[in-house]
Write an enzyme that holds these catalytic residues in place. Structure first.
Site, PDB file in Angstrom:
ATOM      1  N   ASP A   1      35.674  42.430  40.870  1.00 41.02           N
ATOM      2  CA  ASP A   1      36.525  43.022  41.898  1.00 41.02           C
ATOM      3  C   ASP A   1      36.695  44.524  41.656  1.00 41.02           C
ATOM      4  O   ASP A   1      36.944  44.953  40.517  1.00 41.02           O
ATOM      5  CB  ASP A   1      37.905  42.367  41.883  1.00 41.02           C
TER       6      ASP A   1
ATOM      7  N   HIS B   1      38.669  46.717  44.087  1.00 36.83           N
ATOM      8  CA  HIS B   1      40.037  47.025  44.517  1.00 36.83           C
ATOM      9  C   HIS B   1      40.331  48.529  44.601  1.00 36.83           C
ATOM     10  O   HIS B   1      41.306  49.019  44.023  1.00 36.83           O
ATOM     11  CB  HIS B   1      41.046  46.358  43.575  1.00 36.83           C
TER      12      HIS B   1
ATOM     13  N   ASP C   1      36.388  41.896  47.247  1.00 37.20           N
ATOM     14  CA  ASP C   1      37.661  42.597  47.027  1.00 37.20           C
ATOM     15  C   ASP C   1      37.388  44.073  46.745  1.00 37.20           C
ATOM     16  O   ASP C   1      37.699  44.608  45.676  1.00 37.20           O
ATOM     17  CB  ASP C   1      38.490  41.962  45.913  1.00 37.20           C
TER      18      ASP C   1
ATOM     19  N   HIS D   1      40.770  39.826  49.973  1.00 41.89           N
ATOM     20  CA  HIS D   1      41.350  41.074  50.453  1.00 41.89           C
ATOM     21  C   HIS D   1      40.486  41.697  51.551  1.00 41.89           C
ATOM     22  O   HIS D   1      41.014  42.290  52.501  1.00 41.89           O
ATOM     23  CB  HIS D   1      41.537  42.055  49.297  1.00 41.89           C
TER      24      HIS D   1
ATOM     25  N   HIS E   1      37.711  37.303  41.443  1.00 36.00           N
ATOM     26  CA  HIS E   1      38.983  36.838  41.983  1.00 36.00           C
ATOM     27  C   HIS E   1      40.085  36.696  40.944  1.00 36.00           C
ATOM     28  O   HIS E   1      41.225  37.102  41.177  1.00 36.00           O
ATOM     29  CB  HIS E   1      38.789  35.522  42.735  1.00 36.00           C
TER      30      HIS E   1
END
Length: 244
Positions: free
Chosen positions: A26, A28, A55, A82, A196
């Site tokens: 991820d 982010h 994500d 997301h 995740h």
């Protein structure tokens, strides 16, 4: 409701005969933090490819840079939970999204929001990559069925809309495998790569590789070489998985 066109839910990639293939956990909204990890492996965007477990946005300051990354011909993400918020921003649980880092999106104009939604709706739920050692699959959270062939069928030819929603939800949200320590393999794959769940270091359960080592938080970005299935940096057998 904003109308978006959902693309193919699974994308297939032939073997990379010119360079290397890596997967990353991820991101982010921390694309700058990812750069040192790419530099550490001498990533060459001319011949190498980077696959992402999704994500791409929320929680970090560079979520708006996601569209620039999606334009890179060597960068190939699946959809994370997301990212799914973005694709369905006008119908999702906005309160939950905002509480989990989605406030940046609220600051965009409607035109910008629609542009993001259209791009993110094109992200596949699953990716499969041919490697010298066999097929590698990528989803954000988990494969909810015992074989990759079954997942492919569930995504491409679902028996009902309700069934498709259940399968996709598990692919995007499930933490059952990592929480239960499930070591069952996914049939039809050399390896399945997921993210995740942030871990102190990568975990391998059966043939499922969990590689979100929280480079977006207080951890680091792990790169998984899809040809060798070696993690960079390598797994430390004496180091646990939990942050505590």
């Amino acid at each position: 409701m904003i109308e978006t066109i959902e693309s193919s839910r699974i994308k297939c990639f032939a073997a990379n005969t010119a360079g290397r293939d890596f997967a990353v956990g991820d991101i982010h909204g921390h694309f700058s933090r990812l750069q040192p990890a790419l530099e550490a492996v001498d990533f060459d965007p001319v011949v190498d490819r980077l696959f992402s477990v999704g994500d791409l946005v929320d929680r970090g300051p560079e979520s708006r840079d996601a569209l620039d990354w999606l334009a890179k011909p060597w960068f190939h993400p699946v959809r994370g939970n997301h990212d799914d918020y973005v694709a369905h921003f006008d119908t999702c649980d906005v309160d939950s999204w905002i509480c989990n880092g989605g406030e940046w999106f609220a600051g965009l104009s409607l035109v910008e929001q629609i542009a993001f939604a259209l791009q993110f709706a094109e992200l596949p739920i699953a990716i499969e990559v041919e490697t010298p050692g066999g097929l590698v699959g990528i989803v954000h959270a988990d494969c909810p069925v015992p074989s990759w062939d079954q997942l492919r069928t569930e995504l491409q030819s679902p028996e009902s809309t309700k069934r498709l929603e259940l399968v996709q939800h598990s692919c995007l949200w499930s933490r059952t495998r990592i929480q239960d320590g499930d070591t069952d393999c996914i049939e039809g794959l050399r390896a399945l790569v997921v993210g995740h769940t942030p871990l102190r270091q990568p975990a391998v359960l059966g043939n499922v590789y969990h590689i979100d080592t929280a480079g977006w938080l207080d951890g680091y970005f792990t790169l998984l070489d899809l040809a060798t299935l070696q993690c960079i940096p390598p797994i430390d057998p004496e180091l646990g998985l939990d942050w505590n």
